[in-house]
Design a protein around this motif. Sequence first.
Motif, mmCIF file in Angstrom:
data_model
loop_
_atom_site.group_PDB
_atom_site.id
_atom_site.type_symbol
_atom_site.label_atom_id
_atom_site.label_comp_id
_atom_site.label_asym_id
_atom_site.label_seq_id
_atom_site.Cartn_x
_atom_site.Cartn_y
_atom_site.Cartn_z
ATOM 1 N N ARG A 59 107.527 -6.758 47.093
ATOM 2 C CA ARG A 59 107.908 -7.765 48.062
ATOM 3 C C ARG A 59 107.591 -7.203 49.442
ATOM 4 N NH1 ARG A 59 113.834 -10.309 46.520
ATOM 5 N NH2 ARG A 59 113.358 -10.960 44.386
ATOM 6 N N VAL A 60 107.198 -8.099 50.345
ATOM 7 C CA VAL A 60 107.027 -7.678 51.729
ATOM 8 C C VAL A 60 108.025 -8.446 52.568
ATOM 9 C CG1 VAL A 60 105.170 -9.367 52.150
ATOM 10 C CG2 VAL A 60 105.426 -7.367 53.662
ATOM 11 N N LEU A 61 108.781 -7.716 53.357
ATOM 12 C CA LEU A 61 109.733 -8.297 54.291
ATOM 13 C C LEU A 61 109.464 -7.687 55.659
ATOM 14 C CD1 LEU A 61 112.783 -8.161 51.903
ATOM 15 C CD2 LEU A 61 111.670 -10.241 52.732
ATOM 16 N N PHE A 62 110.056 -8.267 56.690
ATOM 17 C CA PHE A 62 109.693 -7.893 58.051
ATOM 18 C C PHE A 62 110.928 -7.622 58.902
ATOM 19 C CE2 PHE A 62 106.262 -10.353 56.324
ATOM 20 C CZ PHE A 62 105.107 -9.767 56.824
ATOM 21 N N SER A 63 110.730 -6.788 59.911
ATOM 22 C CA SER A 63 111.765 -6.616 60.924
ATOM 23 C C SER A 63 111.864 -7.901 61.733
ATOM 24 C CB SER A 63 111.417 -5.436 61.835
ATOM 25 O OG SER A 63 110.309 -5.771 62.653
ATOM 26 N N GLY A 64 112.922 -8.011 62.508
ATOM 27 C CA GLY A 64 113.130 -9.242 63.263
ATOM 28 C C GLY A 64 112.248 -9.387 64.479
ATOM 29 N N GLY A 65 111.578 -8.288 64.908
ATOM 30 C CA GLY A 65 110.714 -8.377 66.077
ATOM 31 C C GLY A 65 111.469 -8.455 67.391
ATOM 32 N N THR A 66 112.745 -7.993 67.393
ATOM 33 C CA THR A 66 113.542 -8.060 68.619
ATOM 34 C C THR A 66 112.935 -7.215 69.727
ATOM 35 O OG1 THR A 66 115.523 -8.378 67.282
ATOM 36 C CG2 THR A 66 115.851 -7.716 69.555
ATOM 37 N N THR A 67 112.427 -6.025 69.378
ATOM 38 C CA THR A 67 111.889 -5.113 70.383
ATOM 39 C C THR A 67 110.397 -4.888 70.223
ATOM 40 O OG1 THR A 67 112.493 -3.235 68.994
ATOM 41 C CG2 THR A 67 114.096 -3.924 70.648
ATOM 42 N N GLY A 68 109.706 -5.727 69.496
ATOM 43 C CA GLY A 68 108.263 -5.588 69.312
ATOM 44 C C GLY A 68 107.782 -6.515 68.215
ATOM 45 N N SER A 69 106.525 -6.339 67.803
ATOM 46 C CA SER A 69 105.985 -7.173 66.737
ATOM 47 C C SER A 69 106.715 -6.882 65.426
ATOM 48 C CB SER A 69 104.494 -6.902 66.562
ATOM 49 O OG SER A 69 103.785 -7.206 67.747
ATOM 50 N N PRO A 70 106.946 -7.907 64.582
ATOM 51 C CA PRO A 70 107.604 -7.676 63.294
ATOM 52 C C PRO A 70 106.842 -6.656 62.463
ATOM 53 C CG PRO A 70 107.499 -10.017 63.777
ATOM 54 C CD PRO A 70 106.655 -9.326 64.809
ATOM 55 N N ARG A 71 107.579 -5.722 61.846
ATOM 56 C CA ARG A 71 106.980 -4.676 61.025
ATOM 57 C C ARG A 71 107.079 -5.060 59.554
ATOM 58 N NH1 ARG A 71 110.590 -2.459 64.128
ATOM 59 N NH2 ARG A 71 111.976 -1.889 62.399
ATOM 60 N N PRO A 72 105.969 -5.028 58.819
ATOM 61 C CA PRO A 72 106.061 -5.284 57.378
ATOM 62 C C PRO A 72 106.644 -4.072 56.663
ATOM 63 C CG PRO A 72 103.812 -4.728 57.967
ATOM 64 C CD PRO A 72 104.584 -4.786 59.256
ATOM 65 N N VAL A 73 107.540 -4.330 55.747
ATOM 66 C CA VAL A 73 108.135 -3.273 54.932
ATOM 67 C C VAL A 73 107.952 -3.655 53.468
ATOM 68 C CG1 VAL A 73 110.214 -1.973 54.365
ATOM 69 C CG2 VAL A 73 109.839 -2.742 56.711
ATOM 70 N N LEU A 74 107.263 -2.805 52.706
ATOM 71 C CA LEU A 74 107.023 -3.052 51.290
ATOM 72 C C LEU A 74 108.169 -2.503 50.445
ATOM 73 C CD1 LEU A 74 103.234 -2.110 51.033
ATOM 74 C CD2 LEU A 74 104.211 -4.408 50.782
ATOM 75 N N HIS A 75 108.561 -3.285 49.426
ATOM 76 C CA HIS A 75 109.587 -2.864 48.483
ATOM 77 C C HIS A 75 109.053 -3.079 47.073
ATOM 78 C CE1 HIS A 75 112.809 -2.831 51.586
ATOM 79 N NE2 HIS A 75 112.140 -3.849 52.081
ATOM 80 N N SER A 76 109.131 -2.052 46.248
ATOM 81 C CA SER A 76 108.829 -2.260 44.841
ATOM 82 C C SER A 76 110.000 -3.004 44.207
ATOM 83 C CB SER A 76 108.617 -0.921 44.130
ATOM 84 O OG SER A 76 109.856 -0.232 43.985
ATOM 85 N N ALA A 77 109.785 -3.497 42.969
ATOM 86 C CA ALA A 77 110.874 -4.185 42.276
ATOM 87 C C ALA A 77 112.079 -3.263 42.109
ATOM 88 C CB ALA A 77 110.389 -4.682 40.919
ATOM 89 N N ARG A 78 111.810 -1.996 41.831
ATOM 90 C CA ARG A 78 112.896 -1.029 41.674
ATOM 91 C C ARG A 78 113.609 -0.783 43.002
ATOM 92 N NH1 ARG A 78 113.583 4.610 41.827
ATOM 93 N NH2 ARG A 78 114.973 5.433 40.194
ATOM 94 N N ASP A 79 112.837 -0.696 44.087
ATOM 95 C CA ASP A 79 113.433 -0.517 45.414
ATOM 96 C C ASP A 79 114.456 -1.608 45.702
ATOM 97 O OD1 ASP A 79 111.700 1.612 45.818
ATOM 98 O OD2 ASP A 79 110.297 0.452 47.044
ATOM 99 N N ARG A 80 114.049 -2.858 45.423
ATOM 100 C CA ARG A 80 114.915 -3.986 45.742
ATOM 101 C C ARG A 80 116.171 -3.980 44.883
ATOM 102 N NH1 ARG A 80 114.961 -6.386 50.317
ATOM 103 N NH2 ARG A 80 115.655 -8.332 49.399
ATOM 104 N N GLU A 81 116.022 -3.714 43.591
ATOM 105 C CA GLU A 81 117.187 -3.718 42.714
ATOM 106 C C GLU A 81 118.215 -2.681 43.169
ATOM 107 O OE1 GLU A 81 118.074 -5.743 40.504
ATOM 108 O OE2 GLU A 81 116.380 -6.582 39.430
ATOM 109 N N ILE A 82 117.735 -1.475 43.452
ATOM 110 C CA ILE A 82 118.663 -0.416 43.852
ATOM 111 C C ILE A 82 119.277 -0.736 45.214
ATOM 112 C CG2 ILE A 82 118.888 2.031 44.433
ATOM 113 C CD1 ILE A 82 116.656 2.566 42.380
ATOM 114 N N GLY A 83 118.460 -1.225 46.147
ATOM 115 C CA GLY A 83 118.974 -1.591 47.461
ATOM 116 C C GLY A 83 120.064 -2.647 47.361
ATOM 117 N N GLU A 84 119.896 -3.599 46.445
ATOM 118 C CA GLU A 84 120.899 -4.644 46.266
ATOM 119 C C GLU A 84 122.179 -4.094 45.638
ATOM 120 O OE1 GLU A 84 118.531 -7.344 44.051
ATOM 121 O OE2 GLU A 84 117.309 -7.884 45.803
ATOM 122 N N ILE A 85 122.044 -3.122 44.740
ATOM 123 C CA ILE A 85 123.227 -2.484 44.159
ATOM 124 C C ILE A 85 124.007 -1.736 45.247
ATOM 125 C CG2 ILE A 85 123.997 -0.618 42.636
ATOM 126 C CD1 ILE A 85 121.810 -1.489 40.678
#
Length: 467
Positions: A126-152
């Motif tokens: 999955r690709v998600l982005f920063s809000g761009g409050t202080t600059g251009s939005p930054r793409p951040v890549l998450h693997s499926a495992r990254d997301r599952e653990i982050g949600e836990i």
Amino acid sequence: MAEPVKRRPATGLRMRETIAYHGAVDPGSIVQEYPPPPMHVMQLSRISEDEAAARTLGRLRRVLDRAAQLPFYSERWAAVGFEPADLRELDQLSALPTFTVHDLRESIDANPPFGLHQSRVGGPHRVLFSGGTTGSPRPVLHSARDREIGEIIQARHLWAAGIGADDVVMNSFGYGPHNAASTMHEALYRWIGALVLPVSTGNVTSSRLQVTMAHQFRATAWIGMSDYLVHLANVARDLGLDPATDFALQTLVVGGDAALASAAWCGVPAYNLYGTYELQTPGGECWARGGVHFSDDAHIVQVRHEETGEPQPDGARGQLIFTSLYNEAFPIVRFNTLDRSALLPVEQCPCGQSSRKIAGFLGRSDTMVKLRGINIYPEDVGRIATEHPGANGEYLCVASRTPGGDDLTLHVELADAVPADEEVIVRWLRERLGVRITVEIERPGALASQTGLGVRTKPVRFRDDRT
């Protein structure tokens, strides 16, 4: 010219093969490694200090091996003569160079669109982005495992704040290309079992409608930025609803000033979260308070001196440095968040968790303004300004450059439309801060067009006009 190859959608067995090939994660194995709530309290408490240290070291080595395959890290580590095989004990981690969001922006600008610090190898991602409050939005890549653990990890913090399967939760973080709302939604739904009302920010679901829904559906918990929850309490009053008696709220979980949100909702308990776009939400306050827990089976947290870079002892403020023990797509090794906090002594918490705590968010080191030799942090100025009885909690700090050096102007909204004595607030701030700053008194609602209150996930509280 050859005709383009026509692709047919995968069906039947072929579809199942495609799903397996593209790396669907095994939730069972993840749960064993990173137990969700409330299992984590019991399972992690059974591990001895030696076992926990060995687990951390093993996970850290795997992260270092992944990071070494990315030029962003390999070049930095080569400059200091480090290779992952050199790591024998956890204390050696402090010798590795840190990086900041500014380094990530440079990596992305030089090697668009994802930079050299992350990789799509081993999808799906999955690709998600920063809000761009202080600059251009930054793409951040998450693997499926990254997301599952982050949600836990997120679910652990929400559970520790008192949210359970019986709760109806208003989610006022912004649904969209950034990660806060979606991570919290999945944490609540998948790992806690709560009913989530995905209202998002005010530019998706109007503030008036959000208040009406919270009242209609008897919401028991509300999560969002504290500034916005304060605004929603005022909207409730405008609608003729009493925040103290007309709602079923039992818990507020916020980014920002929890005390302000609690006061606005007439004493509903409010608990802080700590997160960044890169790390998701590694920290959260529990019902026992006394600091913000982070999951030490998932992160290593260090605090270093802002100027010397030296490690800080417990209780001393400095910059928060995070190393993730699970991220695959973007291995995070010594990320200097530029946020200020302090590590707290290790102790068993009444909530049952034994994980390390930090003092919470104490401001940004990269927004510091030096006024006549004194380091001033806009967050501290705003926090003090909101304590004045003549203010309504809305403020904006603006840094500017003058021939004599940096200057800071604090715009403060009044609590009502009746003009207040500006000098009273000025004297209040001087006494509390010990330095003279410029104060501009604003009428209620005047700053919303600049801060984005009511439409942004996180209102702007600092603007730097020095460059």
